[in-house]
Design a protein around this motif. Structure first.
Motif, PDB file in Angstrom:
ATOM      1  N   GLN A  71       6.864   0.215  -4.899  1.00 16.27           N
ATOM      2  CA  GLN A  71       6.564   1.619  -5.245  1.00 16.27           C
ATOM      3  C   GLN A  71       5.070   1.635  -5.837  1.00 16.27           C
ATOM      4  O   GLN A  71       4.727   1.713  -6.839  1.00 16.27           O
ATOM      5  CB  GLN A  71       7.543   2.257  -6.276  1.00 16.27           C
ATOM      6  N   PRO A  72       3.958   1.671  -5.171  1.00 15.38           N
ATOM      7  CA  PRO A  72       2.617   1.547  -5.564  1.00 15.38           C
ATOM      8  C   PRO A  72       2.294   2.793  -6.246  1.00 15.38           C
ATOM      9  O   PRO A  72       1.440   2.820  -7.320  1.00 15.38           O
ATOM     10  CB  PRO A  72       1.732   1.358  -4.337  1.00 15.38           C
ATOM     11  N   SER A  73       3.129   3.881  -5.908  1.00 17.69           N
ATOM     12  CA  SER A  73       2.455   5.296  -6.524  1.00 17.69           C
ATOM     13  C   SER A  73       2.966   5.302  -8.057  1.00 17.69           C
ATOM     14  O   SER A  73       2.425   5.988  -8.731  1.00 17.69           O
ATOM     15  CB  SER A  73       3.482   6.182  -5.955  1.00 17.69           C
ATOM     16  N   ALA A  74       3.689   4.116  -8.475  1.00 23.66           N
ATOM     17  CA  ALA A  74       4.234   4.118  -9.776  1.00 23.66           C
ATOM     18  C   ALA A  74       3.012   3.616 -10.734  1.00 23.66           C
ATOM     19  O   ALA A  74       3.121   3.545 -11.842  1.00 23.66           O
ATOM     20  CB  ALA A  74       5.393   3.134 -10.047  1.00 23.66           C
TER      21      ALA A  74
ATOM     22  N   ARG B  49       0.744  -1.175  -0.042  1.00 25.77           N
ATOM     23  CA  ARG B  49       0.024  -0.055  -0.005  1.00 25.77           C
ATOM     24  C   ARG B  49       0.808   1.126   0.081  1.00 25.77           C
ATOM     25  O   ARG B  49       0.337   2.190  -0.368  1.00 25.77           O
ATOM     26  CB  ARG B  49      -1.075  -0.018   1.112  1.00 25.77           C
ATOM     27  N   GLU B  50       2.136   1.050   0.456  1.00 24.20           N
ATOM     28  CA  GLU B  50       2.911   2.397   0.659  1.00 24.20           C
ATOM     29  C   GLU B  50       4.290   2.037  -0.208  1.00 24.20           C
ATOM     30  O   GLU B  50       4.709   0.918  -0.444  1.00 24.20           O
ATOM     31  CB  GLU B  50       3.272   2.835   1.921  1.00 24.20           C
ATOM     32  N   ASP B  51       4.977   3.240  -0.662  1.00 24.61           N
ATOM     33  CA  ASP B  51       6.318   3.333  -1.157  1.00 24.61           C
ATOM     34  C   ASP B  51       7.347   2.831  -0.075  1.00 24.61           C
ATOM     35  O   ASP B  51       7.152   3.297   1.014  1.00 24.61           O
ATOM     36  CB  ASP B  51       6.597   4.498  -1.885  1.00 24.61           C
ATOM     37  N   GLY B  52       8.270   2.117  -0.422  1.00 21.74           N
ATOM     38  CA  GLY B  52       9.259   1.809   0.575  1.00 21.74           C
ATOM     39  C   GLY B  52       9.781   0.571   0.691  1.00 21.74           C
ATOM     40  O   GLY B  52       9.407  -0.494  -0.069  1.00 21.74           O
ATOM     41  N   GLY B  53      10.540   0.182   1.567  1.00 24.97           N
ATOM     42  CA  GLY B  53      10.982  -1.157   1.981  1.00 24.97           C
ATOM     43  C   GLY B  53       9.913  -1.945   2.906  1.00 24.97           C
ATOM     44  O   GLY B  53       9.455  -1.395   4.060  1.00 24.97           O
ATOM     45  N   TYR B  54      10.022  -3.309   2.538  1.00 24.28           N
ATOM     46  CA  TYR B  54       9.143  -4.055   3.354  1.00 24.28           C
ATOM     47  C   TYR B  54       9.940  -5.327   3.823  1.00 24.28           C
ATOM     48  O   TYR B  54      11.021  -5.756   3.116  1.00 24.28           O
ATOM     49  CB  TYR B  54       7.793  -4.727   2.440  1.00 24.28           C
TER      50      TYR B  54
END
Length: 334
Positions: A252-255, A223-228
């Motif tokens: 990077q879901p914003s992509a 759901r969010e950009d970043g590391g999991y």
């Protein structure tokens, strides 16, 4: 299962040790079909072109220093002769002597593991009479070889994270669980704890694969950009818990906005219709601009006026005043 097997040269190694026609010969990358030969002179250890490309064999940062290092290696007097290397094997080093040249270091893949044959038996001479006592190339070389032999050894629990080709799709997680004999293990409970970029944690349970035994799958939507970061805990049918395994990925879901760069004409048309506008094609821009001076465009203006300045409010106030005066006169009140 995997792993690595390495045989060193010596008087009791290879064919001299009676390893021909044994299961160990199947794992080795060389054939043991030659007769034992007497060595008439010392041999020089040289990396082949393919060996120079292997990072676990290099000990210097550049090619010139690496060649200089190999040139300073001592002569070796205990080495074994093999007939030839097996198909698919790689000769990474050779032994040069007055009697000719023969394989010195050979590797190949065997099953899920590796087999290595080092025909030198007195490799310890490399560490003797070092130019720099603080630098032990032999020790570093053994560490790199051992790490390369054991790097890809499968564990009882492994996780494979498959990123989606479409940003709108989830990440596909595949967890492989094996029993003590490293055979596929079913009926296990596989729980995943995913730490998200905002610090929150989500716990989920992987489902068994319908066709692959010992494999459990889970689709995870980011759901969010970043590391999991993901931790896998496996509980066996008898209640035993295996050592947790960790993995991670970036998303990077914003992509998703840039997943499709072609204009969505249908969506644009519905948006223009809902907002009272008009969708204009590129070839109609000139005509649209020419019509702007004569088009009726609704103007929305925001005005703020005090409520007491309304005429109807003044009439209501006067009406109330007259009504009160009339009631007082009718009832005879002062």
């Amino acid at each position: 299962r995997g792993g690595g097997l390495m045989m060193l040269g010596g008087v009791d190694s290879f064919q001299a040790g009676g390893y021909d026609d044994t299961p160990l010969e199947d794992v080795l990358p060389v054939y043991l079909r030659t007769r034992r030969q007497e060595k008439s002179a010392a041999a020089r250890y040289r990396l082949t072109r393919e060996g120079k490309l292997e990072p676990w064999l290099r000990l210097r940062p550049n090619e010139s220093e690496e060649n200089q290092r190999v040139q300073h290696m001592p002569d070796f007097f205990t080495w074994n002769v093999v007939s030839e290397i097996k198909p698919g094997a790689s000769e990474l080093a050779s032994l040069e002597s007055p009697d000719g040249q023969q394989p010195g270091l050979v590797t190949h893949r065997f099953g899920k593991g590796r087999g290595v044959a080092l025909m030198v038996g007195d490799f310890w001479r490399w560490s003797m009479r070092r130019q720099d006592p603080q630098t032990d190339d032999l020790a570093q070389s053994w560490r790199q070889i051992a790490r390369w032999l054991t790097t890809d050894v499968p564990r009882r629990v492994e996780i494979d994270v498959e990123p989606p080709a479409d940003p709108l799709a989830p990440f596909h997680l595949m967890i492989t669980v094996r029993d003590p004999a490293f055979l596929p293990l079913d009926n296990a409970r596989v729980e995943l704890t995913v730490s998200e970029p905002d610090g929150g944690e989500i716990t989920a349970t992987a489902a068994p694969h319908p066709r692959q035994p010992g494999v459990y799958t889970l689709d995870y939507w980011c759901r969010e950009d970043g590391g999991y970061r993901c931790r896998v805990d496996v509980v066996l049918p008898d209640g035993q818990t295996l050592d947790p395994v960790e993995s991670g990925w970036t998303a990077q879901p914003s992509a998703r906005e840039f997943a499709r760069v072609v204009p969505d004409l249908e969506q644009l048309s519905s948006l223009a219709k809902a907002s009272g506008g008009q969708m204009v094609a590129p070839d109609e821009l000139d005509r649209f601009v020419a019509q702007l001076p004569t088009r009726k465009v609704p103007v929305t203006e925001t005005r703020v006026e005090p409520l007491w300045h309304r005429p109807w409010l003044l009439l209501i106030a006067l009406g109330c005043l007259c009504a009160e005066w009339g009631l007082r006169r009718w009832k005879g009140m002062p």
